[in-house]
Write a protein that holds these residues in place. Structure first.
Motif, mmCIF file in Angstrom:
data_model
loop_
_atom_site.group_PDB
_atom_site.id
_atom_site.type_symbol
_atom_site.label_atom_id
_atom_site.label_comp_id
_atom_site.label_asym_id
_atom_site.label_seq_id
_atom_site.Cartn_x
_atom_site.Cartn_y
_atom_site.Cartn_z
ATOM 1 N N SER A 1 -3.630 6.409 0.036
ATOM 2 C CA SER A 1 -3.774 6.154 -1.397
ATOM 3 C C SER A 1 -4.807 7.099 -2.009
ATOM 4 O O SER A 1 -4.578 7.699 -3.067
ATOM 5 C CB SER A 1 -4.191 4.700 -1.633
ATOM 6 N N MET B 1 -4.767 -1.090 -7.365
ATOM 7 C CA MET B 1 -4.322 -1.376 -6.003
ATOM 8 C C MET B 1 -5.310 -2.306 -5.305
ATOM 9 O O MET B 1 -6.508 -2.003 -5.246
ATOM 10 C CB MET B 1 -4.169 -0.080 -5.201
ATOM 11 N N SER C 1 0.869 3.915 -3.049
ATOM 12 C CA SER C 1 0.451 5.295 -2.824
ATOM 13 C C SER C 1 1.498 6.274 -3.327
ATOM 14 O O SER C 1 1.170 7.306 -3.930
ATOM 15 C CB SER C 1 0.181 5.523 -1.335
ATOM 16 N N ARG D 1 -6.626 -0.078 -0.643
ATOM 17 C CA ARG D 1 -6.402 1.361 -0.699
ATOM 18 C C ARG D 1 -6.688 1.963 0.667
ATOM 19 O O ARG D 1 -7.781 1.784 1.208
ATOM 20 C CB ARG D 1 -7.287 2.017 -1.763
ATOM 21 N N THR D 2 -5.698 2.647 1.191
ATOM 22 C CA THR D 2 -5.856 3.336 2.464
ATOM 23 C C THR D 2 -6.192 4.790 2.203
ATOM 24 O O THR D 2 -6.251 5.243 1.051
ATOM 25 C CB THR D 2 -4.573 3.249 3.299
ATOM 26 N N VAL E 1 0.822 -1.205 0.000
ATOM 27 C CA VAL E 1 0.000 0.000 0.000
ATOM 28 C C VAL E 1 0.859 1.260 0.000
ATOM 29 O O VAL E 1 0.604 2.203 -0.758
ATOM 30 C CB VAL E 1 -0.941 -0.005 1.220
#
Length: 1092
Positions: free
Chosen positions: A385, A378, A356, A381-382, A352
């Motif tokens: 991101s 991806m 990002s 996704r955080t 991640v």
């Protein structure tokens, strides 16, 4: 509440250590979204990074609030559920349990039982606990202490007093005299983690004073403290001690040193540490690469990244993140793709953090499409991101897509402060205040509602959208403001044209003792520039010197700009010459300042001096130099600058291209401008506007209208500036029907509310002969500025409506509008065309004593024209002689025209000779003098004047007349033989000539300025261009249709008389605009009253 809450952690049985509960409430404390919580008093509480594992019987939940600052009074959490529930109040980071509270309520009393560790019972502690818990709890000192909960999770004996407990409930001071390095390390580490690095360094010094030898862990935490404080001198002292104790080769110590030197801007020291570490691993290399990036040395960071691989070390995810940040900092898309390929090869693309950074790199390097592809692929996704792609779209001027992604994001993760910063910037770029208000509402409902950076961005968004009062509201509601907050408001006021408020806010900022910085002074100087506040600018300059910003390049450039805009180019030059370092921005500002102040020659000299000193010009340099050439009408200098533009590769720059077009048109070389426009590979709306305006300035309005049609065919979006240029083009060629079509487009686009466009509409209708439509536009405007009043006043004057002009002037005076010199030029012109000598003399003599306006050459020209038209030639000549400075050509021309009108040959000769002396290139002086001789029958003198004109290569533009029929403009010259309907036109003229003679028309043969026979003179008068245009209009339009005729020169007496006869015989209204005014002919009478 006593004590400052710094941190807490909640651990729940059944969840892994470190689990943080959400939406918990403890007597006014609220934690939202695993981030932080606030107390009822607004204090922030941040979660710890770890917690104690608790033990309990099956089916029983235990939660612990672990407060970082032990000075916090005891708090309790209300728990619901069956069975016995215990909440533990802990000391620093969970390493010492101070209080055990049994939350199982007594059914009878409903009170909570609490036990305090017997070793820390004190009256102070009990009083503070009781004060906080109040009547809801029962404090029983005899309650048994639960030793089961003293299990040491950090290897520390919990039954010993913790070293860092020094107040609060304990009420006893710690004793470190017998502690070793381990305890000191824990103390120092805790202070560093709590953001109390100053205390950490103090205890490190105390540790050494007590003779405790630091180990490598001590140095690691102390270096971290120096890093947090950017305390480079203390860090260097610690580095020397590290070398003394032999820890310089330790990779953990080395990586911390590298980070410290990098944050403190000492790149050389950071690299020296790296290369002096024999067993440097990937952590050291990554730290060094990150340090270089933070110091703005992205290219060197990338070289270090490659060197690391050459030494056989494989980068890890942290290294790749640092390398991608380096690519971003130098906008190196090719290197970014190279790093991306390695990431795929090493299998890090699914991480991640790496993903990002890839999104961020591609977006900031301008390849938002590739960034979107990576984002969409991806797997996880955080918020980081989402932030990368949203901020990327905002920076790529695709704010709409950024806002769409923001809506999608909220279905997966909750936004954070970085998210809000990105979407607010998107709203600002889109100038979308409504979207901004929606985001503002969401911020108020989130944990970001107290974030200073978010509020600063809110203010910036509102000010950029033109809602400066909303920005002010946000500013006033902030609990605390930093210097960025003040700067945002100062800059916002300056950009919104409210420089006075910007200066007032700065005075308030000084009262609050907020230290100004570079941005503050830049905003203040821009504010002074916007309101031309030279004295305030000088005061700010003095403060800049006192605060040691006088040598700052950006501030220096703004000082130069402020002085130039305020008209003090000498002060600007003085600042420029005293600058320690002058970059291209400073040179550009000085060159542009000279050009703006009308000193184009000095601007070009600065441009040459800049290149002699080896400073490479950029696009803005060439724009300033070209503007100087344009103001000077220096075509050859402009061509040389154009050649340099090509040499430096800026010919494709649209801003430079627009400046080139402007330069060529102002120098009268419209062909050169057209060539530049045609050769441009890419043209934006500014280029199109420049070319349209250029054609208008060069009296080629028809070509301007053709270009406008082509612009629409290529679907180029028009702006207000476009319509201003096109309306001026319609006015210049008197294309009324085209002007009406453009007016319809203006209304459809919503530009009719723009005051500049509306003023141009008034001017266009006035110059196209439709004063009625001009009045409709004026009356439909919600607000009027002085230009609006001048436009309608000038329209009335041009159409000979002196009565309406005076009524307008009286209304203008009643409304308190500040008049300017143009207002009185229009008023005096109305007096001249209406033959109102007394009124004209009154207003001329009232200019300075009553209205505070100094008489200009235009005012003198109107006065002499007024006296000359009325036959007061002697008074007009006296007025000419009384002008204190050298009169312009139009002043002489006004009197010379009156001499011809009243056949005063002697005065005409005197005036014409003066005109030839001072303005030998003015063609009108030769023509008028030759005509005076011809009218007097002195053909030899006329021939002599014509020969003089030819020898001096002064050429006359031929007189022409044009008429618009069915949207097409038809142009005629005297004796025209090119028109396709010539035979019909001549037949109509012959018919009209016979009817006019029968009605009493007698040709004015005195106007025949050639030595020809009597019969030929009548024939010559018959085929004047305005008569040809009128005949064409009669045969091309339906009976009764009004005709509008336009002539580039003043209409002659014979054509004026003939037009009166034609209007009566044909039963038509004939509107004729000559070089001076409009004539409305109807039923044999002209609106000018035969005075023109």
């Amino acid at each position: 509440m006593e004590g400052k809450v710094v941190s807490f952690m909640v651990s729940t049985t059944g969840q892994p250590a470190g689990y943080v509960s959400k939406n918990l409430r403890v007597d006014g404390l609220t934690m939202v979204d695993s981030k932080w919580c606030t107390t009822a008093e607004g204090m922030r509480i941040w979660p710890c990074s770890s917690c104690i594992k608790t033990s309990g019987r099956k089916g029983r939940a235990e939660e612990r609030w672990l407060f970082l600052d032990p000075s916090l009074p005891i708090a309790k959490k209300s728990l619901k559920g069956r069975g016995s529930l215990k909440t533990l109040i802990s000391g620093h980071h969970g390493t010492q349990v101070l209080v055990s509270i049994d939350c199982s309520s007594d059914t009878a009393s409903g009170k909570t039982n609490m036990a305090i560790d017997p070793r820390y019972r004190s009256q102070v502690g009990l009083e503070k606990a009781s004060q906080y818990l109040g009547q809801r709890s029962f404090l029983d000192p005899s309650h048994q202490w639960d030793d089961r909960l003293h299990k040491d999770s950090f290897g520390v004996n919990k039954k010993q007093a913790p070293a860092w407990v020094n107040g609060g409930c304990v009420g006893m001071a710690p004793d470190f005299s017998k502690k070793g390095a381990f305890s000191w390390n824990n103390l120092i580490a805790r202070y560093v983690k709590d953001g109390k690095s100053e205390k950490a360094l103090h205890h490190f010094q105390e540790m050494q004073q007590q003779g405790i030898i630091p180990d490598k862990f001590t140095f690691i935490w102390v270096i971290k403290a120096c890093t947090a404080l950017t305390a480079i001198q203390k860090g260097q002292i610690v580095h020397a001690q590290i070398i003394q104790h032999g820890y310089e080769s330790d990779i953990f110590v080395a990586s911390c040193l590298i980070r410290m030197y990098g944050k403190c801007g000492k790149v050389e020291n950071a690299l020296r540490v790296l290369y002096n570490t024999p067993a440097r691993d990937v952590v050291c290399w990554s730290a060094a690469i990150s340090a270089l990036v933070k110091c703005g040395q992205g290219e060197q960071a990338l070289r270090l990244f490659l060197q690391m691989q050459q030494e056989g070390l494989e980068p890890d995810s942290i290294t790749f993140v640092a390398a991608l940040n380096a690519c971003t900092s130098v906008s190196s898309l090719p290197m970014g793709r190279h790093v991306h390929a390695q990431i795929i090869q090493k299998g890090h693309q699914s991480e991640v953090m790496v993903g990002s950074c890839l999104v961020d790199m591609y977006a900031k390097c301008g390849n938002i499409e590739e960034a979107r592809k990576i984002f969409d692929r991806m797997p996880v996704r955080t918020v980081v991101s989402w932030n990368a792609i949203i901020v990327g779209y905002a920076k790529c001027a695709q704010g709409k897509m950024a806002l769409e992604l923001f809506q999608r994001m909220q279905q997966e993760v909750k936004p954070d402060n970085v998210t809000f910063l990105g979407v607010l910037n998107a709203c600002a770029s889109l100038i979308s205040p409504e979207e901004g208000r929606y985001i503002h509402a969401q911020i108020n409902q989130s944990w970001c509602n107290q974030d200073i950076a978010v509020h600063n961005c809110l203010m910036d968004m509102y000010s950029k959208c033109g809602y400066i009062e909303d920005a002010s509201t946000v500013f006033n509601r902030m609990l605390t403001q930093d210097v960025v907050s003040w700067n945002t408001m100062i800059v916002g006021y300056a950009k919104c044209g409210q420089g006075e408020k910007a200066l007032q806010l700065f005075r308030l900022m000084q009262q609050e003792e907020v230290e100004p910085n570079r941005v503050t002074f830049v905003g203040l100087l821009n504010a002074c520039s916007s309101i031309l506040a030279l004295e305030d600018g000088k005061s700010i300059h003095q403060l800049i010197i006192e605060t040691n910003y006088g040598l700052d390049e950006v501030v220096g450039s703004c000082l130069v700009d402020m002085y130039c805009k305020c008209g003090s180019v000498e002060d600007a030059s003085r600042v420029f010459n005293n600058m320690a370092k002058v970059d291209v921005i400073s040179w550009n500002t000085m060159i542009a300042g000279y050009a703006r102040c009308g000193q184009g020659t000095q601007a070009l000299e600065m441009f040459q001096q800049m290149q002699k000193e080896g400073v490479k010009p950029d696009s803005l340099t060439f724009v300033a130099a070209l503007n100087a050439c344009a103001d000077l009408a220096a075509l050859e200098d402009g061509r040389r600058v154009h050649w340099q533009v090509i040499q430096h590769g800026f010919e494709a720059d649209v801003v430079v291209g627009s400046s080139l077009i402007n330069m060529y048109t102002k120098c009268g070389n419209v062909e050169g401008a057209s060539k530049v426009f045609t050769n441009m590979s890419m043209r934006d709306v500014i280029c199109w506007n420049s070319m349209i305006v250029g054609y208008v300035k060069c009296n080629q309005g028809d070509k301007a209208l053709e270009l406008f049609k082509k612009m629409q065919q290529e679907h180029v979006e028009t702006t207000c500036t476009t319509f201003v240029g096109v309306l001026n083009a319609c006015a210049s060629v008197a294309a009324l029907e085209e002007g009406k079509r453009v007016h319809a487009q203006v209304t459809a686009r919503g530009f009719d509310s723009d005051i500049i466009v509306a003023n141009c509409l008034i001017d266009m209708y006035s110059k196209c002969g439709s004063i009625t439509d001009a009045c409709k536009v004026f009356n439909g405007m919600l607000i009027h500025d002085v230009f609006s009043w001048n436009a309608i006043l000038g329209g009335f004057a041009m159409h000979g409506r002196a009565k309406e002009a005076f009524q307008t002037f009286e209304k203008l005076s009643r409304e308190g509008v500040e008049m300017d010199a143009i207002t009185f030029v229009c008023l005096l012109s109305a007096c001249s065309h209406g033959g109102l000598v007394d009124e004209g003399l009154f207003y001329f003599e009232s200019l300075s004593p009553i209205y505070g306006i100094s008489a200009t050459m235009e005012h003198h020209s109107c006065l002499i024209d007024l006296l000359g038209r009325a036959g007061f030639l002697v008074e007009a000549e006296v007025a000419l002689e009384e002008i204190s400075c050298q009169p312009i050509a139009s002043v002489y021309m006004a009197l010379l025209g009156a001499c011809r009108m009243y056949e005063n040959l002697e005065m005409g000769k005197r005036v014409a000779l003066k005109l030839l002396k001072f303005y030998p290139d003015n063609v009108s002086s030769y023509v008028l003098l030759a005509n005076i001789y011809a009218e007097a029958g002195d053909w030899s003198s006329k021939a002599r004047i014509q020969q003089m004109r030819n020898e001096r290569h002064v050429y006359k533009y031929p007189g022409c007349t044009w008429i618009e029929v069915d949207g097409k403009v038809h142009t005629f010259v005297v004796g025209d033989k090119e028109h396709p309907r010539l035979s019909e036109i001549l037949a109509e003229l012959n018919r009209l000539f016979k009817e006019m003679q029968a009605a009493g028309y007698v040709p004015h043969r005195r106007l025949i300025l050639h030595d020809i026979e009597e019969e030929g003179r009548d024939h010559s008068l018959t085929y004047h261009s305005e008569k040809l245009a009128i005949a064409f209009g009669l045969i091309s339009t339906s009976p009764g249709t009004p005709l509008r005729i336009f002539k580039n020169l003043r209409v002659c007496v014979d054509c004026h008389t003939a037009t009166k006869f034609i209007s009566k015989l044909a039963g038509r209204e004939l509107v004729v605009r000559d070089g001076k005014r409009f004539h409305h002919f109807s039923d044999g009478i002209c609106s000018c009253g035969d005075c023109w």
